[in-house]
Scaffold this motif. Structure first.
Motif, mmCIF file in Angstrom:
data_model
loop_
_atom_site.group_PDB
_atom_site.id
_atom_site.type_symbol
_atom_site.label_atom_id
_atom_site.label_comp_id
_atom_site.label_asym_id
_atom_site.label_seq_id
_atom_site.Cartn_x
_atom_site.Cartn_y
_atom_site.Cartn_z
ATOM 1 N N THR A 4 0.843 -1.173 0.000
ATOM 2 C CA THR A 4 0.000 0.000 0.000
ATOM 3 C C THR A 4 0.884 1.230 0.000
ATOM 4 O O THR A 4 1.900 1.278 0.699
ATOM 5 C CB THR A 4 -0.906 0.015 1.249
ATOM 6 O OG1 THR A 4 -1.663 -1.193 1.271
ATOM 7 C CG2 THR A 4 -1.835 1.194 1.244
ATOM 8 N N LEU A 6 1.959 4.669 1.163
ATOM 9 C CA LEU A 6 1.769 5.391 2.414
ATOM 10 C C LEU A 6 2.093 6.881 2.292
ATOM 11 O O LEU A 6 2.153 7.583 3.305
ATOM 12 C CB LEU A 6 2.635 4.774 3.513
ATOM 13 C CG LEU A 6 2.337 3.335 3.890
ATOM 14 C CD1 LEU A 6 3.307 2.857 4.964
ATOM 15 C CD2 LEU A 6 0.915 3.183 4.375
ATOM 16 N N ASP A 8 0.356 9.444 1.462
ATOM 17 C CA ASP A 8 -0.665 10.362 1.970
ATOM 18 C C ASP A 8 -1.026 10.105 3.425
ATOM 19 O O ASP A 8 -1.903 10.773 3.970
ATOM 20 C CB ASP A 8 -1.932 10.263 1.108
ATOM 21 C CG ASP A 8 -1.685 10.729 -0.319
ATOM 22 O OD1 ASP A 8 -0.822 11.619 -0.516
ATOM 23 O OD2 ASP A 8 -2.329 10.188 -1.236
ATOM 24 N N VAL A 9 -0.355 9.156 4.064
ATOM 25 C CA VAL A 9 -0.644 8.813 5.451
ATOM 26 C C VAL A 9 0.192 9.714 6.363
ATOM 27 O O VAL A 9 1.417 9.714 6.295
ATOM 28 C CB VAL A 9 -0.341 7.333 5.735
ATOM 29 C CG1 VAL A 9 -0.480 7.016 7.209
ATOM 30 C CG2 VAL A 9 -1.260 6.450 4.908
ATOM 31 N N ASP A 14 -5.172 7.962 9.703
ATOM 32 C CA ASP A 14 -5.071 7.812 8.247
ATOM 33 C C ASP A 14 -4.681 6.383 7.888
ATOM 34 O O ASP A 14 -5.229 5.791 6.947
ATOM 35 C CB ASP A 14 -4.013 8.766 7.659
ATOM 36 C CG ASP A 14 -4.382 10.227 7.759
ATOM 37 O OD1 ASP A 14 -5.564 10.553 7.963
ATOM 38 O OD2 ASP A 14 -3.442 11.056 7.628
ATOM 39 N N ASP A 17 -7.614 4.068 8.485
ATOM 40 C CA ASP A 17 -8.622 4.243 7.428
ATOM 41 C C ASP A 17 -8.178 3.544 6.147
ATOM 42 O O ASP A 17 -8.987 2.895 5.474
ATOM 43 C CB ASP A 17 -8.873 5.727 7.155
ATOM 44 C CG ASP A 17 -9.632 6.417 8.276
ATOM 45 O OD1 ASP A 17 -10.239 5.712 9.114
ATOM 46 O OD2 ASP A 17 -9.604 7.667 8.315
ATOM 47 N N LEU A 18 -6.910 3.655 5.795
ATOM 48 C CA LEU A 18 -6.382 2.991 4.600
ATOM 49 C C LEU A 18 -6.504 1.474 4.737
ATOM 50 O O LEU A 18 -6.890 0.780 3.789
ATOM 51 C CB LEU A 18 -4.923 3.396 4.394
ATOM 52 C CG LEU A 18 -4.253 2.992 3.099
ATOM 53 C CD1 LEU A 18 -4.957 3.623 1.899
ATOM 54 C CD2 LEU A 18 -2.793 3.414 3.122
ATOM 55 N N GLU A 21 -10.104 0.419 4.277
ATOM 56 C CA GLU A 21 -10.488 0.445 2.861
ATOM 57 C C GLU A 21 -10.054 -0.830 2.152
ATOM 58 O O GLU A 21 -10.710 -1.282 1.213
ATOM 59 C CB GLU A 21 -9.876 1.657 2.158
ATOM 60 C CG GLU A 21 -10.485 2.977 2.556
ATOM 61 C CD GLU A 21 -9.729 4.165 1.985
ATOM 62 O OE1 GLU A 21 -8.902 3.985 1.063
ATOM 63 O OE2 GLU A 21 -9.964 5.288 2.471
#
Length: 164
Positions: A4, A6, A8-9, A14, A17-18, A21
């Motif tokens: 994944t 990361l 924008d984490v 955050d 939430d990722l 999803e």
């Protein structure tokens, strides 16, 4: 298990939430974070519950951008009435304290505990007990090897190697 992005984490929320999803039907999601064979973390997200976190070396993690995400004030025992000694994982659960003065938690100069921190029991129902996780985290252990061992025990070792 998948890789994944990361970028924008910025916070643990955050990251959670990722992970949510990526989950199907609120299933458990495990996030593995490894920093250059210096430390590793496992973040467990179960539906809407607060994430459970285990960090192999909190002091080393505190020097990393990813570590700053997972080393929350709550985990570090800051800004609450929680006693930091209750949050630090004991390396030898069966050892008895011979000297009550040795109860103090060793900390780095920035106040972050040296060594493992968090919920060492977060993988119990996957067949990895707290003692096993602690054994993988002791000084001298290679964090990448520990994550490989964890992934192999969970049956996803090949996927971990594919995303490395």
């Amino acid at each position: 298990m998948s890789e994944t992005e990361l970028d924008d984490v910025e916070t643990l929320a955050d990251l959670a939430d990722l992970a949510r999803e990526a989950a199907a039907d609120e299933e458990t999601v495990l996030v593995f974070i490894e920093q250059e064979d210096v430390w590793f973390a496992v973040v467990r997200v179960d539906g809407e519950e607060d994430p459970r976190i285990f960090v192999s070396d909190a002091s080393s993690a505190s020097k990393s951008a990813y570590g700053e995400i997972i080393l929350t004030d709550e985990l570090l025992g800051r800004g609450s009435d929680d006693d930091l000694d209750d949050l630090v994982v004991e390396l030898d659960e069966d050892a008895e304290d011979d000297d009550e003065d040795e109860d103090a938690v060793a900390e780095s100069p920035d106040g972050v505990p040296n060594g493992p921190l968090g919920d060492a029991g977060l993988l119990i129902e996957f067949g990895i007990g707290a003692k096993e996780l602690m054994d993988m985290s002791v000084e001298g252990a290679v964090p990448g090897d520990a994550l490989t061992e964890i992934a192999d025990a969970l049956g996803c070792g090949e996927v971990l190697e594919a995303v490395r």
